[in-house]
Design a protein around this motif. Structure first.
Motif, PDB file in Angstrom:
ATOM      1  N   ILE A  90       0.638  -0.974   0.100  1.00 17.56           N
ATOM      2  CA  ILE A  90      -0.150  -0.346   0.094  1.00 17.56           C
ATOM      3  C   ILE A  90       1.199   1.216  -0.036  1.00 17.56           C
ATOM      4  N   THR A  91       1.835   1.031   0.971  1.00 17.46           N
ATOM      5  CA  THR A  91       2.646   2.716   1.293  1.00 17.46           C
ATOM      6  C   THR A  91       3.997   2.598  -0.362  1.00 17.46           C
ATOM      7  N   ASP A  92       4.013   1.667  -1.266  1.00 18.97           N
ATOM      8  CA  ASP A  92       4.312   1.388  -1.983  1.00 18.97           C
ATOM      9  C   ASP A  92       3.464   1.643  -3.117  1.00 18.97           C
ATOM     10  N   ILE A  93       2.914   1.825  -3.203  1.00 13.92           N
ATOM     11  CA  ILE A  93       1.921   2.272  -4.447  1.00 13.92           C
ATOM     12  C   ILE A  93       1.596   3.510  -4.220  1.00 13.92           C
ATOM     13  N   GLY A  94       0.872   4.557  -2.558  1.00 15.74           N
ATOM     14  CA  GLY A  94       1.017   5.520  -2.508  1.00 15.74           C
ATOM     15  C   GLY A  94       2.977   6.382  -3.670  1.00 15.74           C
ATOM     16  N   GLY A  95       3.807   5.829  -2.761  1.00 21.41           N
ATOM     17  CA  GLY A  95       4.946   6.515  -3.121  1.00 21.41           C
ATOM     18  C   GLY A  95       5.393   6.620  -4.976  1.00 21.41           C
ATOM     19  N   PHE A  96       4.726   4.921  -5.542  1.00 21.89           N
ATOM     20  CA  PHE A  96       4.561   5.154  -6.948  1.00 21.89           C
ATOM     21  C   PHE A  96       4.310   6.404  -7.872  1.00 21.89           C
ATOM     22  N   PHE A  97       2.315   6.210  -6.685  1.00 23.65           N
ATOM     23  CA  PHE A  97       2.390   7.774  -7.682  1.00 23.65           C
ATOM     24  C   PHE A  97       2.462   9.397  -7.281  1.00 23.65           C
ATOM     25  N   MET A  98       3.440   9.501  -5.898  1.00 27.89           N
ATOM     26  CA  MET A  98       4.244  10.398  -5.912  1.00 27.89           C
ATOM     27  C   MET A  98       5.649  10.617  -6.487  1.00 27.89           C
ATOM     28  N   LEU A  99       6.241   9.997  -7.042  1.00 32.90           N
ATOM     29  CA  LEU A  99       7.369  10.047  -7.836  1.00 32.90           C
ATOM     30  C   LEU A  99       6.974  10.133  -9.265  1.00 32.90           C
ATOM     31  N   PHE A 100       6.042   9.137  -9.867  1.00 32.47           N
ATOM     32  CA  PHE A 100       5.561   9.513 -11.771  1.00 32.47           C
ATOM     33  C   PHE A 100       5.145  10.854 -11.921  1.00 32.47           C
ATOM     34  N   PRO A 101       6.273  11.817 -12.529  1.00 30.49           N
ATOM     35  CA  PRO A 101       5.552  13.219 -12.949  1.00 30.49           C
ATOM     36  C   PRO A 101       4.217  13.234 -12.980  1.00 30.49           C
ATOM     37  N   PRO A 102       3.164  12.475 -13.661  1.00 33.12           N
ATOM     38  CA  PRO A 102       1.699  12.666 -14.614  1.00 33.12           C
ATOM     39  C   PRO A 102       0.991  12.731 -13.354  1.00 33.12           C
ATOM     40  N   THR A 103       1.308  11.370 -11.883  1.00 32.11           N
ATOM     41  CA  THR A 103       0.160  11.604 -10.403  1.00 32.11           C
ATOM     42  C   THR A 103       0.754  12.098  -9.945  1.00 32.11           C
ATOM     43  N   ARG A 104       2.139  12.759 -10.283  1.00 30.59           N
ATOM     44  CA  ARG A 104       2.453  13.770  -9.445  1.00 30.59           C
ATOM     45  C   ARG A 104       1.648  15.171  -8.981  1.00 30.59           C
ATOM     46  N   ARG A 105       1.485  15.464 -10.932  1.00 30.49           N
ATOM     47  CA  ARG A 105       1.047  16.409 -10.707  1.00 30.49           C
ATOM     48  C   ARG A 105      -0.929  17.059 -10.450  1.00 30.49           C
ATOM     49  N   ALA A 106      -1.338  15.810 -10.284  1.00 33.61           N
ATOM     50  CA  ALA A 106      -2.226  15.751  -9.741  1.00 33.61           C
ATOM     51  C   ALA A 106      -2.402  16.042  -8.298  1.00 33.61           C
ATOM     52  N   ILE A 107      -1.361  15.335  -7.863  1.00 34.87           N
ATOM     53  CA  ILE A 107      -0.944  15.450  -5.702  1.00 34.87           C
ATOM     54  C   ILE A 107      -0.428  16.978  -5.321  1.00 34.87           C
ATOM     55  N   LYS A 108       0.282  17.333  -6.990  1.00 37.04           N
ATOM     56  CA  LYS A 108       0.883  18.956  -6.301  1.00 37.04           C
ATOM     57  C   LYS A 108      -0.742  19.882  -6.608  1.00 37.04           C
ATOM     58  N   PHE A 109      -1.603  18.948  -7.634  1.00 35.08           N
ATOM     59  CA  PHE A 109      -2.657  20.305  -7.641  1.00 35.08           C
ATOM     60  C   PHE A 109      -3.432  20.584  -6.214  1.00 35.08           C
ATOM     61  N   LEU A 110      -3.847  18.978  -5.746  1.00 33.96           N
ATOM     62  CA  LEU A 110      -4.285  19.233  -4.348  1.00 33.96           C
ATOM     63  C   LEU A 110      -3.855  19.312  -3.267  1.00 33.96           C
ATOM     64  N   MET A 111      -2.531  19.556  -2.974  1.00 36.27           N
ATOM     65  CA  MET A 111      -1.821  19.927  -2.769  1.00 36.27           C
ATOM     66  C   MET A 111      -1.880  21.619  -2.161  1.00 36.27           C
ATOM     67  N   ILE A 112      -1.601  22.285  -3.289  1.00 35.12           N
ATOM     68  CA  ILE A 112      -2.224  23.684  -3.552  1.00 35.12           C
ATOM     69  C   ILE A 112      -3.584  24.267  -3.005  1.00 35.12           C
ATOM     70  N   ASN A 113      -4.674  23.278  -3.577  1.00 37.24           N
ATOM     71  CA  ASN A 113      -5.747  23.192  -3.752  1.00 37.24           C
ATOM     72  C   ASN A 113      -6.182  23.734  -1.348  1.00 37.24           C
ATOM     73  N   SER A 114      -5.240  22.518  -1.045  1.00 36.37           N
ATOM     74  CA  SER A 114      -5.540  22.249   0.424  1.00 36.37           C
ATOM     75  C   SER A 114      -4.803  23.520   1.216  1.00 36.37           C
ATOM     76  N   LEU A 115      -4.018  24.014   0.157  1.00 34.52           N
ATOM     77  CA  LEU A 115      -2.990  25.535   1.087  1.00 34.52           C
ATOM     78  C   LEU A 115      -3.919  26.859   0.627  1.00 34.52           C
ATOM     79  N   ARG A 116      -4.549  26.786  -0.133  1.00 34.67           N
ATOM     80  CA  ARG A 116      -5.442  27.437  -0.486  1.00 34.67           C
ATOM     81  C   ARG A 116      -6.762  28.063   0.370  1.00 34.67           C
ATOM     82  N   LYS A 117      -7.311  27.038   0.600  1.00 30.01           N
ATOM     83  CA  LYS A 117      -8.337  26.670   1.533  1.00 30.01           C
ATOM     84  C   LYS A 117      -7.784  26.843   2.631  1.00 30.01           C
ATOM     85  N   LYS A 118      -6.777  26.587   3.136  1.00 28.24           N
ATOM     86  CA  LYS A 118      -6.293  27.384   4.865  1.00 28.24           C
ATOM     87  C   LYS A 118      -6.282  28.500   4.763  1.00 28.24           C
ATOM     88  N   ILE A 119      -5.890  29.154   3.693  1.00 28.27           N
ATOM     89  CA  ILE A 119      -5.188  30.295   3.609  1.00 28.27           C
ATOM     90  C   ILE A 119      -6.584  31.559   3.832  1.00 28.27           C
TER      91      ILE A 119
END
Length: 128
Positions: A90-119
């Motif tokens: 399970i952690t390996d799947i999450g790790g690969f999602f964060m390392l591959f650029p296409p899926t990392r883009r989606a994760i970065k988008f979620l991170m930015i939206n989360s930060l925006r909402k908190k601000i």
């Protein structure tokens, strides 16, 4: 608090169950080889993507830009590398999602939206 419960209790319990199932289905040695293989591949990918991100951040700094996206890439790569070094599928799947650029883009988008909402809510304050 609920996320802490998931991180500390639920994910390790699911990992143990999945490892036991894999050991019973595939066998002990193939399961161990899979765990070692994902760790080695993960370390290689984390190193490659990390060096590429450092180069990108240097170029942005040399051009007088703030390397915000490169920093988010670096955070994702660090967390992904750590997840891949942990034993379990399970952690390996999450790790690969964060390392591959296409899926990392989606994760970065979620991170930015989360930060925006908190601000916007006032949970995070930016001092200029």
């Amino acid at each position: 608090m609920r996320y802490l419960f998931i991180l500390i209790i639920a994910i390790p319990a699911a990992e143990i169950g999945l490892l036991l199932f894999s050991g019973k289905t595939l066998g002990v040695w193939p399961t161990l080889l899979l765990i070692i293989l994902t760790g080695v591949v993960g370390a290689y990918l984390a190193k490659r993507e990390g060096l590429q991100t450092i180069r990108k951040a240097r170029v942005q700094l040399q051009n007088g830009h703030i390397p915000g996206e490169a920093l988010l890439d670096g955070i994702c790569i660090l967390v992904g590398g750590i997840l891949l070094l942990l034993p379990g599928f399970i952690t390996d799947i999450g790790g690969f999602f964060m390392l591959f650029p296409p899926t990392r883009r989606a994760i970065k988008f979620l991170m930015i939206n989360s930060l925006r909402k908190k601000i916007q809510r006032g949970n995070i304050k930016i001092i200029k």
